[in-house]
Design an enzyme around this catalytic site. Structure first.
Site, PDB file in Angstrom:
ATOM      1  N   LYS A   1       0.821  -1.211   0.000  1.00 26.82           N
ATOM      2  CA  LYS A   1       0.000   0.000   0.000  1.00 26.82           C
ATOM      3  C   LYS A   1       0.858   1.265   0.000  1.00 26.82           C
ATOM      4  O   LYS A   1       0.414   2.326  -0.437  1.00 26.82           O
ATOM      5  CB  LYS A   1      -0.920   0.026   1.221  1.00 26.82           C
ATOM      6  CG  LYS A   1      -1.791  -1.200   1.435  1.00 26.82           C
ATOM      7  CD  LYS A   1      -2.863  -1.346   0.379  1.00 26.82           C
ATOM      8  CE  LYS A   1      -4.004  -2.270   0.780  1.00 26.82           C
ATOM      9  NZ  LYS A   1      -3.648  -3.691   0.936  1.00 26.82           N
TER      10      LYS A   1
HETATM   11  C1  PLP Z   1      -4.354  -4.829   0.559  1.00 28.58           C
HETATM   12  C2  PLP Z   1      -3.569  -6.062   0.537  1.00 28.58           C
HETATM   13  C3  PLP Z   1      -3.824  -7.085  -0.383  1.00 28.58           C
HETATM   14  C4  PLP Z   1      -4.964  -7.021  -1.368  1.00 28.58           C
HETATM   15  O1  PLP Z   1      -4.814  -5.981  -2.313  1.00 28.58           O
HETATM   16  P1  PLP Z   1      -6.080  -5.439  -3.106  1.00 28.58           P
HETATM   17  O2  PLP Z   1      -5.593  -4.280  -3.881  1.00 28.58           O
HETATM   18  O3  PLP Z   1      -7.074  -5.033  -2.039  1.00 28.58           O
HETATM   19  O4  PLP Z   1      -6.596  -6.548  -3.936  1.00 28.58           O
HETATM   20  C5  PLP Z   1      -2.993  -8.191  -0.379  1.00 28.58           C
HETATM   21  N1  PLP Z   1      -1.977  -8.310   0.503  1.00 28.58           N
HETATM   22  C6  PLP Z   1      -1.720  -7.347   1.420  1.00 28.58           C
HETATM   23  C7  PLP Z   1      -0.589  -7.559   2.371  1.00 28.58           C
HETATM   24  C8  PLP Z   1      -2.484  -6.197   1.461  1.00 28.58           C
HETATM   25  O5  PLP Z   1      -2.209  -5.245   2.368  1.00 28.58           O
END
Ligand code: PLP
Length: 495
Positions: A111
């Site tokens: 993120k």
């Molecule tokens: C948010 C997240 C995901 C999923 O990503 P999306 O964009 O919501 O599909 C997978 N792994 C981790 C560690 C995340 O923080």
């Protein structure tokens, strides 16, 4: 470049409007009017660029209100906060099997790629538009978005940020990371409910005209740091190009060869960015959508029925514990030839009945690039163990889900196309489960699990994880779903 809403294609806004609004008032998501193209020559030239340059290059294709230099400055500031000089190093684990580590940012999850950029984009867009109102950023989080957004927006002038997480649905480290955040413009609360409840409540506030009015009176406009915001999705497209160009540079593939990407998926933001990269010209063979036992997407890709009316499971990959994957709406919009009426009716069926279906035979051709699978809890634990045992490489549970799904795919298809697994979090964010998988014992103290894991693997412990043990807890609110709106209103009124 203009942006249109998936539920009202006549609503056309600029990139800066799309980013500041977050979501279209009728509930639709903003998508680019068209996909700018990137040629193979351009991809080859990325080999010589830093990651920040690659990022600015891709963003400049979409945000024509900004110059490349402005975007480069933003990207440089964002990615200088990462602890690896490659920003997203690509590790060759085995022949044709690569892992793209997306967790070297300030909060140790992928993120950070978007949330170190988004706050700067919001500030710059406010300036460009001469926006006087403060921006109130509302976030629903399944664990990692919350902390990344808090770190990104903390003490950014002209913004307030409020984060809501499922009180019992995030890992110990994820929760501690959030509730110890500093900053005068930050607020964090747990929600009695799951991520879908938090996301639905927050989306409800965005589309509530009365709230909008009250906020306006108090001098605020709302925006979102969830992947429904275009400014969240856009920075994620670049790392697909980056991984590809790295594979070309080190001679693992020839320019133009197609590759697979395997993406651990929750809200469908990360994998959608890969789909957008493909639409821009990146040579992609398959995009593998990997889910945990909340496998609503696996079923959708198999049957065309999206059915969120099922049991919600809490898993060891909590950031993927999601039944309503918001960004699938953007994919459907493309699959349905940008029919906003169709999308409006599908999404209203989802809201009222919790499900909808589409005719897969019609969509087969366009959907062909997607494969989907899921891993249950045992497979996820076993795959952490096997990956460490076989390759000496340690992964977090989300990445493990992706590897398990890739292994199943490989066994059933024999597809030897080079495959890049997107690794989305540091194993230390989930130290207890990871240690249990490789160390054969359960440890109730999360910090003890961190040091044991370090001792076993020799992998460096991120400073921000170590420090959590001594940080002061600042936020203790736990709200019911119905209290969120009131909390937002009283916050902006300074009550
Ligand atoms: C948010 C997240 C995901 C999923 O990503 P999306 O964009 O919501 O599909 C997978 N792994 C981790 C560690 C995340 O923080």
């Amino acid at each position: 470049m203009k942006y249109i809403s998936t539920r009202n294609a006549a609503r056309s806004v600029t990139g800066s409007e799309a980013i500041l609004m977050g979501i279209s008032p009728e509930g639709g998501l903003f998508v680019p009017e068209s996909f700018p193209q990137v040629s193979l020559d351009e991809i080859a030239s990325m080999g010589e660029m830093t990651y920040a340059e690659r990022s600015a290059y891709v963003m400049a294709k979409y945000l024509d209100e900004f110059t490349y230099e402005e975007l480069l400055e933003i990207a440089n500031r964002a990615y200088s906060r990462f602890d690896d000089e490659d920003t997203c190093p690509l590790t060759k684990v085995d022949e044709g099997f690569y892992v793209l580590e997306l967790w070297h940012g300030p909060t140790y999850a992928f993120k950070d790629f978007a949330l170190t950029v988004l706050p700067q984009l919001v500030s710059a867009c406010r300036k460009k538009r001469g926006e006087d109102a403060k921006t109130l950023v509302l976030v629903a989080t399944s664990g990692d978005t919350g902390k990344a957004a808090l770190e990104g927006f903390k003490d950014v002038e002209g913004t307030e940020i409020m984060v809501f997480y499922p009180d019992e649905g995030v890992s110990y480290m994820q929760k501690l990371q959030m509730i110890t955040t500093g900053g005068d413009n930050t607020y964090v609360a747990g929600i009695k409910g799951n991520f879908d409840d938090a996301q639905t409540a927050v989306k409800g506030i965005f589309t509530d005209d009365a709230v909008r009015e009250e906020l306006k009176k108090a001098g605020y406009v709302m925006s979102s740091a969830n992947s429904i915001n275009w400014g969240r999705l856009l920075p994620q497209i670049a790392y697909y190009f980056s991984a590809y160009s790295d594979l070309v540079s080190c001679g693992e593939i020839d320019l133009g060869d197609k590759i697979n990407f395997v993406v651990p998926t929750g809200n469908f933001g990360d994998i959608l960015a890969g789909y957008y990269a493909m639409r821009m010209g990146l040579p992609v063979n398959k995009l593998l959508c990997a889910s945990n036992i909340n496998n609503v997407l696996t079923d959708f890709f198999a049957s065309g029925e999206y059915d969120a009316t099922r049991e919600f499971h809490k898993t060891i990959s909590p950031s993927m514990d999601i039944l309503i994957s918001s960004n699938l709406e953007r994919l459907l919009f493309e699959l349905c030839d940008r029919d906003d009426q169709k999308l409006t009716s599908l999404m209203s069926a989802l809201k009222s009945e919790g499900k909808y279906s589409v005719d897969l035979t019609e969509l087969k051709k366009k959907l062909g690039v997607f494969e989907a699978g899921f891993a249950d809890e045992d497979e996820t634990m076993e795959t952490i163990y096997n990956t460490f045992d076989e390759y000496g490489y340690i992964v977090d549970p989300h990445t493990s889900v992706a590897i398990a799904v890739y292994n199943d795919y490989f066994m059933s298809t024999g597809d030897e196309t080079p495959s890049v697994i997107l690794s989305t979090a540091s194993p230390y964010k989930f130290a207890q489960d990871v240690y249990e998988a490789v160390g054969e014992s359960q440890i109730s103290d999360p910090f003890k699990a961190v040091s044991k894991l370090h001792f076993l693997t020799g992998m460096e412990v991120p400073e921000g994880i170590d420090r959590l043990e001594i940080m002061e807890v600042r936020f203790t609110d736990v709200l019911s779903k119905d209290e969120i709106k009131q909390k937002v209103l009283s916050r902006v009124k300074g009550e």
